[in-house]
Design a protein around this motif. Structure first.
Motif, PDB file in Angstrom:
ATOM      1  N   GLY A  14       0.801  -1.213   0.000  1.00 11.02           N
ATOM      2  CA  GLY A  14       0.000   0.000   0.000  1.00 11.02           C
ATOM      3  C   GLY A  14       0.837   1.267   0.000  1.00 11.02           C
ATOM      4  N   ILE A  15       1.884   1.293   0.825  1.00 12.31           N
ATOM      5  CA  ILE A  15       2.772   2.456   0.888  1.00 12.31           C
ATOM      6  C   ILE A  15       3.510   2.633  -0.436  1.00 12.31           C
ATOM      7  CG2 ILE A  15       4.865   3.384   1.939  1.00 12.31           C
ATOM      8  CD1 ILE A  15       2.495   3.750   3.714  1.00 12.31           C
ATOM      9  N   GLY A  16       3.955   1.525  -1.021  1.00 10.87           N
ATOM     10  CA  GLY A  16       4.657   1.593  -2.304  1.00 10.87           C
ATOM     11  C   GLY A  16       3.779   2.138  -3.406  1.00 10.87           C
ATOM     12  N   LEU A  17       2.531   1.681  -3.450  1.00  8.33           N
ATOM     13  CA  LEU A  17       1.590   2.171  -4.464  1.00  8.33           C
ATOM     14  C   LEU A  17       1.243   3.633  -4.220  1.00  8.33           C
ATOM     15  CD1 LEU A  17      -0.824  -0.899  -4.727  1.00  8.33           C
ATOM     16  CD2 LEU A  17       0.791  -0.096  -6.472  1.00  8.33           C
ATOM     17  N   ALA A  18       1.100   4.000  -2.962  1.00  6.74           N
ATOM     18  CA  ALA A  18       0.811   5.396  -2.624  1.00  6.74           C
ATOM     19  C   ALA A  18       1.952   6.300  -3.071  1.00  6.74           C
ATOM     20  CB  ALA A  18       0.579   5.538  -1.121  1.00  6.74           C
ATOM     21  N   ALA A  19       3.177   5.837  -2.860  1.00 12.22           N
ATOM     22  CA  ALA A  19       4.342   6.614  -3.300  1.00 12.22           C
ATOM     23  C   ALA A  19       4.336   6.775  -4.818  1.00 12.22           C
ATOM     24  CB  ALA A  19       5.631   5.927  -2.850  1.00 12.22           C
ATOM     25  N   ALA A  20       3.923   5.726  -5.516  1.00 14.36           N
ATOM     26  CA  ALA A  20       3.864   5.785  -6.985  1.00 14.36           C
ATOM     27  C   ALA A  20       2.862   6.828  -7.456  1.00 14.36           C
ATOM     28  CB  ALA A  20       3.498   4.410  -7.547  1.00 14.36           C
ATOM     29  N   THR A  21       1.750   6.997  -6.725  1.00 10.28           N
ATOM     30  CA  THR A  21       0.759   8.006  -7.115  1.00 10.28           C
ATOM     31  C   THR A  21       1.290   9.418  -6.887  1.00 10.28           C
ATOM     32  OG1 THR A  21      -0.325   8.014  -4.936  1.00 10.28           O
ATOM     33  CG2 THR A  21      -1.172   6.482  -6.588  1.00 10.28           C
ATOM     34  N   GLY A  22       2.336   9.540  -6.075  1.00 17.21           N
ATOM     35  CA  GLY A  22       2.963  10.844  -5.904  1.00 17.21           C
ATOM     36  C   GLY A  22       3.664  11.304  -7.166  1.00 17.21           C
ATOM     37  N   PHE A  23       4.029  10.347  -8.030  1.00 17.13           N
ATOM     38  CA  PHE A  23       4.643  10.657  -9.322  1.00 17.13           C
ATOM     39  C   PHE A  23       3.579  10.839 -10.400  1.00 17.13           C
ATOM     40  CE2 PHE A  23       7.969   8.269  -7.085  1.00 17.13           C
ATOM     41  CZ  PHE A  23       9.078   9.071  -7.305  1.00 17.13           C
ATOM     42  N   ARG A  24       2.688   9.864 -10.503  1.00 15.97           N
ATOM     43  CA  ARG A  24       1.596   9.882 -11.471  1.00 15.97           C
ATOM     44  C   ARG A  24       0.351   9.298 -10.800  1.00 15.97           C
ATOM     45  NH1 ARG A  24       3.908  13.015 -13.697  1.00 15.97           N
ATOM     46  NH2 ARG A  24       4.789  13.120 -15.792  1.00 15.97           N
ATOM     47  N   VAL A  25      -0.785   9.931 -10.983  1.00 13.32           N
ATOM     48  CA  VAL A  25      -1.997   9.514 -10.287  1.00 13.32           C
ATOM     49  C   VAL A  25      -2.572   8.222 -10.852  1.00 13.32           C
ATOM     50  CG1 VAL A  25      -4.389  10.140  -9.763  1.00 13.32           C
ATOM     51  CG2 VAL A  25      -2.578  11.867  -9.582  1.00 13.32           C
ATOM     52  N   PHE A  26      -2.675   8.142 -12.172  1.00 10.63           N
ATOM     53  CA  PHE A  26      -3.415   7.030 -12.780  1.00 10.63           C
ATOM     54  C   PHE A  26      -2.570   5.806 -13.111  1.00 10.63           C
ATOM     55  CE2 PHE A  26      -6.167  10.704 -13.745  1.00 10.63           C
ATOM     56  CZ  PHE A  26      -7.343  10.235 -13.187  1.00 10.63           C
ATOM     57  N   PRO A  28      -0.279   4.060 -11.353  1.00  7.81           N
ATOM     58  CA  PRO A  28      -0.346   3.003 -10.338  1.00  7.81           C
ATOM     59  C   PRO A  28      -1.725   2.344 -10.273  1.00  7.81           C
ATOM     60  CG  PRO A  28       0.709   4.963  -9.458  1.00  7.81           C
ATOM     61  CD  PRO A  28       0.100   5.354 -10.770  1.00  7.81           C
ATOM     62  N   MET A  29      -2.790   3.137 -10.478  1.00  6.42           N
ATOM     63  CA  MET A  29      -4.137   2.558 -10.468  1.00  6.42           C
ATOM     64  C   MET A  29      -4.313   1.593 -11.637  1.00  6.42           C
ATOM     65  SD  MET A  29      -6.606   5.692  -9.242  1.00  6.42           S
ATOM     66  CE  MET A  29      -7.870   4.544  -8.715  1.00  6.42           C
ATOM     67  N   PHE A  30      -3.733   1.942 -12.789  1.00  3.46           N
ATOM     68  CA  PHE A  30      -3.774   1.046 -13.939  1.00  3.46           C
ATOM     69  C   PHE A  30      -3.003  -0.240 -13.645  1.00  3.46           C
ATOM     70  CE2 PHE A  30      -1.577  -0.383 -17.871  1.00  3.46           C
ATOM     71  CZ  PHE A  30      -2.693  -0.893 -18.536  1.00  3.46           C
ATOM     72  N   ALA A  31      -1.852  -0.097 -12.982  1.00  2.17           N
ATOM     73  CA  ALA A  31      -1.036  -1.266 -12.637  1.00  2.17           C
ATOM     74  C   ALA A  31      -1.798  -2.207 -11.709  1.00  2.17           C
ATOM     75  CB  ALA A  31       0.270  -0.821 -11.984  1.00  2.17           C
ATOM     76  N   VAL A  32      -2.475  -1.641 -10.719  1.00  6.23           N
ATOM     77  CA  VAL A  32      -3.255  -2.459  -9.783  1.00  6.23           C
ATOM     78  C   VAL A  32      -4.446  -3.092 -10.494  1.00  6.23           C
ATOM     79  CG1 VAL A  32      -4.734  -2.398  -7.726  1.00  6.23           C
ATOM     80  CG2 VAL A  32      -2.572  -1.157  -7.750  1.00  6.23           C
ATOM     81  N   SER A 154       6.344   4.175 -12.692  1.00  7.48           N
ATOM     82  CA  SER A 154       6.412   2.817 -13.243  1.00  7.48           C
ATOM     83  C   SER A 154       7.233   1.896 -12.347  1.00  7.48           C
ATOM     84  CB  SER A 154       7.028   2.856 -14.650  1.00  7.48           C
ATOM     85  OG  SER A 154       6.275   3.670 -15.514  1.00  7.48           O
ATOM     86  N   VAL A 155       8.400   2.370 -11.953  1.00 10.63           N
ATOM     87  CA  VAL A 155       9.299   1.562 -11.111  1.00 10.63           C
ATOM     88  C   VAL A 155       8.672   1.281  -9.750  1.00 10.63           C
ATOM     89  CG1 VAL A 155      11.512   1.548  -9.898  1.00 10.63           C
ATOM     90  CG2 VAL A 155      11.394   2.329 -12.274  1.00 10.63           C
ATOM     91  N   MET A 156       8.098   2.322  -9.126  1.00 19.05           N
ATOM     92  CA  MET A 156       7.505   2.143  -7.809  1.00 19.05           C
ATOM     93  C   MET A 156       6.289   1.218  -7.870  1.00 19.05           C
ATOM     94  SD  MET A 156       9.214   3.511  -5.398  1.00 19.05           S
ATOM     95  CE  MET A 156       7.963   3.361  -4.117  1.00 19.05           C
ATOM     96  N   SER A 157       5.517   1.286  -8.946  1.00 16.90           N
ATOM     97  CA  SER A 157       4.353   0.407  -9.087  1.00 16.90           C
ATOM     98  C   SER A 157       4.786  -1.056  -9.209  1.00 16.90           C
ATOM     99  CB  SER A 157       3.528   0.805 -10.326  1.00 16.90           C
ATOM    100  OG  SER A 157       2.998   2.100 -10.198  1.00 16.90           O
ATOM    101  N   ILE A 158       5.817  -1.288 -10.013  1.00 12.85           N
ATOM    102  CA  ILE A 158       6.325  -2.653 -10.190  1.00 12.85           C
ATOM    103  C   ILE A 158       6.916  -3.181  -8.894  1.00 12.85           C
ATOM    104  CG2 ILE A 158       8.065  -4.067 -11.366  1.00 12.85           C
ATOM    105  CD1 ILE A 158       7.712  -2.214 -13.803  1.00 12.85           C
ATOM    106  N   PHE A 159       7.718  -2.350  -8.232  1.00 13.32           N
ATOM    107  CA  PHE A 159       8.323  -2.765  -6.963  1.00 13.32           C
ATOM    108  C   PHE A 159       7.249  -3.038  -5.907  1.00 13.32           C
ATOM    109  CE2 PHE A 159      12.866  -0.830  -7.368  1.00 13.32           C
ATOM    110  CZ  PHE A 159      13.142  -1.788  -8.322  1.00 13.32           C
ATOM    111  N   ALA A 160       6.219  -2.180  -5.864  1.00  9.93           N
ATOM    112  CA  ALA A 160       5.167  -2.350  -4.861  1.00  9.93           C
ATOM    113  C   ALA A 160       4.460  -3.690  -5.020  1.00  9.93           C
ATOM    114  CB  ALA A 160       4.161  -1.210  -4.961  1.00  9.93           C
ATOM    115  N   LEU A 161       4.254  -4.106  -6.268  1.00  9.14           N
ATOM    116  CA  LEU A 161       3.540  -5.353  -6.524  1.00  9.14           C
ATOM    117  C   LEU A 161       4.438  -6.585  -6.483  1.00  9.14           C
ATOM    118  CD1 LEU A 161       1.257  -4.143  -9.464  1.00  9.14           C
ATOM    119  CD2 LEU A 161       0.650  -4.376  -7.049  1.00  9.14           C
TER     120      LEU A 161
END
Length: 202
Positions: A14-26, A28-32, A154-161
């Motif tokens: 959750g924290i990793g995905l939240a950090a990813a939204t700090g870069f781009r909003v949508f 990380p949501m697309f990744a999830v 992109s990197v944070m979304s991949i790492f988070a998952l």
């Protein structure tokens, strides 16, 4: 101890995905949505809509539009003005989508503080970076900032998952960097203030 491990991992994701939204909003949501649609990751029962095909298409289109919009002069600065509240909402939603085991009020309070707070802090830091880039390069350097933000999301979304522990460490590091550099910039401007006032009396 093992019984608490799923909750701890959920917080890291959750924290990793939240950090990813700090870069781009949508993005990380697309990744999830993509990962949930193909059942690569489980999702909170209240967020099964993220695994639907309409959600996947919607977040995908929104992601492309958001990425392209940040390469358009002036539009990027307008987006920055609304990115912090949007990132706060998206970060809270994505954190809640991964965290399970609390009642509704506690879950959303934690999501807002941990997820929303992380996203808002990082979004604020990069909004300030774009302002500085616009002021020093006339907007020419904004494309570099935009590319960096997309890569970071992109990197944070991949790492988070895939590597949630590493994503959590990176997220904490980013928050610390924003606070450290933000404080330095604030102190710099505050020190300049008295000099300007003194000059008016000379």
């Amino acid at each position: 101890m093992s019984e608490f491990l799923p909750y701890v991992i959920s917080i890291f994701v959750g924290i990793g995905l939240a950090a990813a939204t700090g870069f781009r909003v949508f993005l990380p949501m697309f990744a999830v949505s993509l990962a949930s649609y193909f059942h690569w990751i489980p999702a909170n029962e209240s967020f099964q809509w993220l695994a639907s095909l309409p959600a996947l298409i919607t977040t995908g289109v929104a992601t492309v539009m958001e990425i392209l919009a940040y390469y358009i002069p002036y539009i990027d600065n307008i987006l920055d003005s609304i990115s912090i509240p949007l990132a706060t909402i998206a970060g809270s939603v994505l954190f809640a989508s991964q965290y399970m085991g609390l009642d509704g009020v506690s879950e959303w309070a934690l999501a807002l503080i941990a997820g929303g707070g992380t996203a808002a802090t990082i979004a604020s830091g990069f909004a300030g970076t774009r302002v500085a880039s616009t002021a020093t390069t006339g907007g020419i350097g904004n494309h570099v900032v935009a590319t960096t933000e997309t890569a970071g999301a992109s990197v944070m979304s991949i790492f988070a998952l895939a590597l949630p522990v590493l994503a959590f460490i990176f997220a904490i590091g980013l928050v610390v960097l924003v606070f450290v550099f933000g404080r330095k910039i604030w102190n710099k401007f505050r020190k300049k203030g008295p000099k300007i006032e003194d000059a008016d009396y000379v």
